[in-house]
Design a protein around this motif. Sequence first.
Motif, PDB file in Angstrom:
ATOM      1  N   ALA A   1      18.387   0.620 -47.530  1.00  0.00           N
ATOM      2  CA  ALA A   1      17.153   1.395 -47.391  1.00  0.00           C
ATOM      3  C   ALA A   1      15.925   0.495 -47.307  1.00  0.00           C
ATOM      4  O   ALA A   1      15.841  -0.527 -47.978  1.00  0.00           O
ATOM      5  N   THR A   2      14.978   0.913 -46.483  1.00  0.00           N
ATOM      6  CA  THR A   2      13.719   0.197 -46.267  1.00  0.00           C
ATOM      7  C   THR A   2      12.583   1.208 -46.287  1.00  0.00           C
ATOM      8  O   THR A   2      12.760   2.350 -45.896  1.00  0.00           O
ATOM      9  N   VAL A   3      11.406   0.766 -46.736  1.00  0.00           N
ATOM     10  CA  VAL A   3      10.229   1.623 -46.730  1.00  0.00           C
ATOM     11  C   VAL A   3       9.350   1.242 -45.543  1.00  0.00           C
ATOM     12  O   VAL A   3       9.079   0.061 -45.326  1.00  0.00           O
ATOM     13  N   VAL A   4       8.941   2.242 -44.783  1.00  0.00           N
ATOM     14  CA  VAL A   4       8.024   2.042 -43.665  1.00  0.00           C
ATOM     15  C   VAL A   4       6.875   3.033 -43.799  1.00  0.00           C
ATOM     16  O   VAL A   4       7.001   4.062 -44.466  1.00  0.00           O
ATOM     17  N   MET A   5       5.762   2.727 -43.150  1.00  0.00           N
ATOM     18  CA  MET A   5       4.585   3.592 -43.211  1.00  0.00           C
ATOM     19  C   MET A   5       4.476   4.400 -41.934  1.00  0.00           C
ATOM     20  O   MET A   5       4.549   3.850 -40.838  1.00  0.00           O
ATOM     21  N   ASP A   6       4.313   5.705 -42.075  1.00  0.00           N
ATOM     22  CA  ASP A   6       4.021   6.590 -40.945  1.00  0.00           C
ATOM     23  C   ASP A   6       2.515   6.802 -40.971  1.00  0.00           C
ATOM     24  O   ASP A   6       2.001   7.594 -41.765  1.00  0.00           O
ATOM     25  N   LEU A   7       1.799   6.070 -40.135  1.00  0.00           N
ATOM     26  CA  LEU A   7       0.341   6.115 -40.154  1.00  0.00           C
ATOM     27  C   LEU A   7      -0.208   7.480 -39.759  1.00  0.00           C
ATOM     28  O   LEU A   7      -1.185   7.954 -40.354  1.00  0.00           O
ATOM     29  N   LYS A   8       0.409   8.119 -38.775  1.00  0.00           N
ATOM     30  CA  LYS A   8      -0.079   9.432 -38.337  1.00  0.00           C
ATOM     31  C   LYS A   8       0.042  10.479 -39.441  1.00  0.00           C
ATOM     32  O   LYS A   8      -0.821  11.323 -39.600  1.00  0.00           O
ATOM     33  N   ALA A   9       1.123  10.431 -40.206  1.00  0.00           N
ATOM     34  CA  ALA A   9       1.354  11.406 -41.268  1.00  0.00           C
ATOM     35  C   ALA A   9       0.787  10.946 -42.607  1.00  0.00           C
ATOM     36  O   ALA A   9       0.805  11.702 -43.569  1.00  0.00           O
ATOM     37  N   ASP A  10       0.307   9.707 -42.685  1.00  0.00           N
ATOM     38  CA  ASP A  10      -0.193   9.117 -43.927  1.00  0.00           C
ATOM     39  C   ASP A  10       0.855   9.254 -45.034  1.00  0.00           C
ATOM     40  O   ASP A  10       0.597   9.777 -46.110  1.00  0.00           O
ATOM     41  N   ALA A  11       2.061   8.771 -44.714  1.00  0.00           N
ATOM     42  CA  ALA A  11       3.170   8.878 -45.651  1.00  0.00           C
ATOM     43  C   ALA A  11       4.058   7.644 -45.547  1.00  0.00           C
ATOM     44  O   ALA A  11       4.081   6.956 -44.524  1.00  0.00           O
ATOM     45  N   PHE A  12       4.768   7.383 -46.643  1.00  0.00           N
ATOM     46  CA  PHE A  12       5.779   6.334 -46.651  1.00  0.00           C
ATOM     47  C   PHE A  12       7.129   6.994 -46.426  1.00  0.00           C
ATOM     48  O   PHE A  12       7.426   8.040 -47.009  1.00  0.00           O
ATOM     49  N   LEU A  13       7.943   6.387 -45.573  1.00  0.00           N
ATOM     50  CA  LEU A  13       9.271   6.901 -45.268  1.00  0.00           C
ATOM     51  C   LEU A  13      10.314   5.915 -45.768  1.00  0.00           C
ATOM     52  O   LEU A  13      10.171   4.701 -45.584  1.00  0.00           O
ATOM     53  N   VAL A  14      11.350   6.421 -46.382  1.00  0.00           N
ATOM     54  CA  VAL A  14      12.491   5.588 -46.762  1.00  0.00           C
ATOM     55  C   VAL A  14      13.529   5.821 -45.681  1.00  0.00           C
ATOM     56  O   VAL A  14      13.959   6.957 -45.454  1.00  0.00           O
TER      57      VAL A  14
END
Length: 55
Positions: A34-47
Amino acid sequence: MSAKVLERFPAGAPRGSWPAEEYAAARRAEGEPATVVMDLKADAFLVVVPVPEEG
């Protein structure tokens, strides 16, 4: 290679709280890459975990 989203976390977590990183660390402890990435459009972190493309 594409990725599968396991969980979403709002970017506005309380100061000092890293729920996405904690969730990803727990998944890695279970053997998932698992890795954490940033969804800038949704202003959320995704695993996310990688998913091999078929073909």
